[in-house]
Design an enzyme around this catalytic site. Sequence first.
Site, PDB file in Angstrom:
ATOM      1  N   ASP A  40     -46.089 166.067   9.995  1.00  0.00           N
ATOM      2  CA  ASP A  40     -45.274 165.802  11.181  1.00  0.00           C
ATOM      3  C   ASP A  40     -44.210 164.786  10.771  1.00  0.00           C
ATOM      4  O   ASP A  40     -44.539 163.671  10.378  1.00  0.00           O
ATOM      5  CB  ASP A  40     -46.197 165.232  12.266  1.00  0.00           C
ATOM      6  CG  ASP A  40     -45.458 164.892  13.545  1.00  0.00           C
ATOM      7  OD1 ASP A  40     -44.220 164.728  13.518  1.00  0.00           O
ATOM      8  OD2 ASP A  40     -46.131 164.768  14.585  1.00  0.00           O
ATOM      9  N   ILE A  41     -42.960 165.177  10.884  1.00  0.00           N
ATOM     10  CA  ILE A  41     -41.869 164.334  10.369  1.00  0.00           C
ATOM     11  C   ILE A  41     -41.765 163.000  11.119  1.00  0.00           C
ATOM     12  O   ILE A  41     -41.264 162.028  10.564  1.00  0.00           O
ATOM     13  CB  ILE A  41     -40.529 165.112  10.392  1.00  0.00           C
ATOM     14  CG1 ILE A  41     -39.533 164.484   9.399  1.00  0.00           C
ATOM     15  CG2 ILE A  41     -39.949 165.202  11.794  1.00  0.00           C
ATOM     16  CD1 ILE A  41     -38.331 165.358   9.110  1.00  0.00           C
TER      17      ILE A  41
ATOM     18  N   SER B 198     -33.140 175.048  11.490  1.00  0.00           N
ATOM     19  CA  SER B 198     -32.751 176.377  12.020  1.00  0.00           C
ATOM     20  C   SER B 198     -33.849 177.450  11.972  1.00  0.00           C
ATOM     21  O   SER B 198     -33.624 178.556  12.441  1.00  0.00           O
ATOM     22  CB  SER B 198     -31.498 176.944  11.311  1.00  0.00           C
ATOM     23  OG  SER B 198     -30.331 176.337  11.786  1.00  0.00           O
TER      24      SER B 198
ATOM     25  N   GLY C  76     -39.171 171.685  20.043  1.00  0.00           N
ATOM     26  CA  GLY C  76     -39.368 171.645  18.603  1.00  0.00           C
ATOM     27  C   GLY C  76     -39.322 170.244  18.028  1.00  0.00           C
ATOM     28  O   GLY C  76     -39.780 169.275  18.653  1.00  0.00           O
ATOM     29  N   VAL C  77     -38.747 170.142  16.862  1.00  0.00           N
ATOM     30  CA  VAL C  77     -38.737 168.859  16.154  1.00  0.00           C
ATOM     31  C   VAL C  77     -37.857 167.845  16.898  1.00  0.00           C
ATOM     32  O   VAL C  77     -38.147 166.639  16.890  1.00  0.00           O
ATOM     33  CB  VAL C  77     -38.311 169.076  14.679  1.00  0.00           C
ATOM     34  CG1 VAL C  77     -36.858 169.415  14.528  1.00  0.00           C
ATOM     35  CG2 VAL C  77     -38.695 167.885  13.828  1.00  0.00           C
ATOM     36  N   ASP C  78     -36.831 168.304  17.560  1.00  0.00           N
ATOM     37  CA  ASP C  78     -35.931 167.437  18.342  1.00  0.00           C
ATOM     38  C   ASP C  78     -36.722 166.712  19.436  1.00  0.00           C
ATOM     39  O   ASP C  78     -36.660 165.479  19.559  1.00  0.00           O
ATOM     40  CB  ASP C  78     -34.833 168.332  18.943  1.00  0.00           C
ATOM     41  CG  ASP C  78     -33.639 167.559  19.470  1.00  0.00           C
ATOM     42  OD1 ASP C  78     -33.727 166.323  19.542  1.00  0.00           O
ATOM     43  OD2 ASP C  78     -32.633 168.198  19.814  1.00  0.00           O
TER      44      ASP C  78
ATOM     45  N   GLY D 123     -36.802 177.458  13.452  1.00  0.00           N
ATOM     46  CA  GLY D 123     -37.643 177.524  14.652  1.00  0.00           C
ATOM     47  C   GLY D 123     -36.909 178.309  15.724  1.00  0.00           C
ATOM     48  O   GLY D 123     -36.657 179.509  15.576  1.00  0.00           O
TER      49      GLY D 123
ATOM     50  N   ASN E  36     -29.232 169.961  18.661  1.00  0.00           N
ATOM     51  CA  ASN E  36     -28.259 170.948  19.148  1.00  0.00           C
ATOM     52  C   ASN E  36     -26.896 170.270  19.258  1.00  0.00           C
ATOM     53  O   ASN E  36     -26.806 169.042  19.207  1.00  0.00           O
ATOM     54  CB  ASN E  36     -28.709 171.561  20.477  1.00  0.00           C
ATOM     55  CG  ASN E  36     -28.996 170.504  21.522  1.00  0.00           C
ATOM     56  OD1 ASN E  36     -28.127 169.703  21.868  1.00  0.00           O
ATOM     57  ND2 ASN E  36     -30.225 170.463  22.004  1.00  0.00           N
TER      58      ASN E  36
END
Length: 177
Positions: free
Chosen positions: A16-17, A123, A38-40, A125, A30
């Site tokens: 997990d980043i 990109s 997602g990761v964002d 996901g 975005n």
Amino acid sequence: MEKKIGSAALSLIKGDITHEETDAIVNAANSRLAGGGGVDGAIHRAGGPKIMEECRKIGGCPTGSAVITTGGNLKAKYVIHTVGPIYHDGKHNEAKLLSSAYKSSLEIAVKNGIKSLAFPSISTGAYGYPINEAAEIALKTVMDFIRADKGLSLVRFVLFSDQDFEVYKKALEKLTK
Ligand code: ADP
């Protein structure tokens, strides 16, 4: 898995980043920097509202570019927000834009004195980029950059699933054979 590329290390891990302790982590944002899933979403949840406050002031980021904010409550001091392309059919400049998202992130890192940096798989996901192709573009762009620029000592890819990790591992083996 880790490979020495010139004086730097290129590492692949599953994880997990938001837990990374590198100087900076990269967000797959975005173009409105509006937050998302997602990761964002994970980065904004873990980092707290300060990151979004800074994103609002910046206002936006074109596809293929990158901007930087502080890391809020994260262990990483900075978050670099980059915008990868939405994948249509591979004929809409997707490869170039994906490579540019990685390169812009690396450039803004070096400009800010960052020595260690962690990327998610940009990109692949919600944006639908086929991961086999994306992994090769991601790794090649990072390898070319760290061979030419001595500013970074560690670039890490943090892959969220065993499957994604295996794809990146195979791509890195192929590129360093
Ligand atoms: P994009 O819109 O650029 O496709 P996503 O966030 O939808 O971005 O997906 C990018 C990748 O990030 C996907 O492979 C997804 O599994 C992965 N991901 C999601 N959450 C995390 C996390 N906490 N750490 C690392 N990778 C993550």
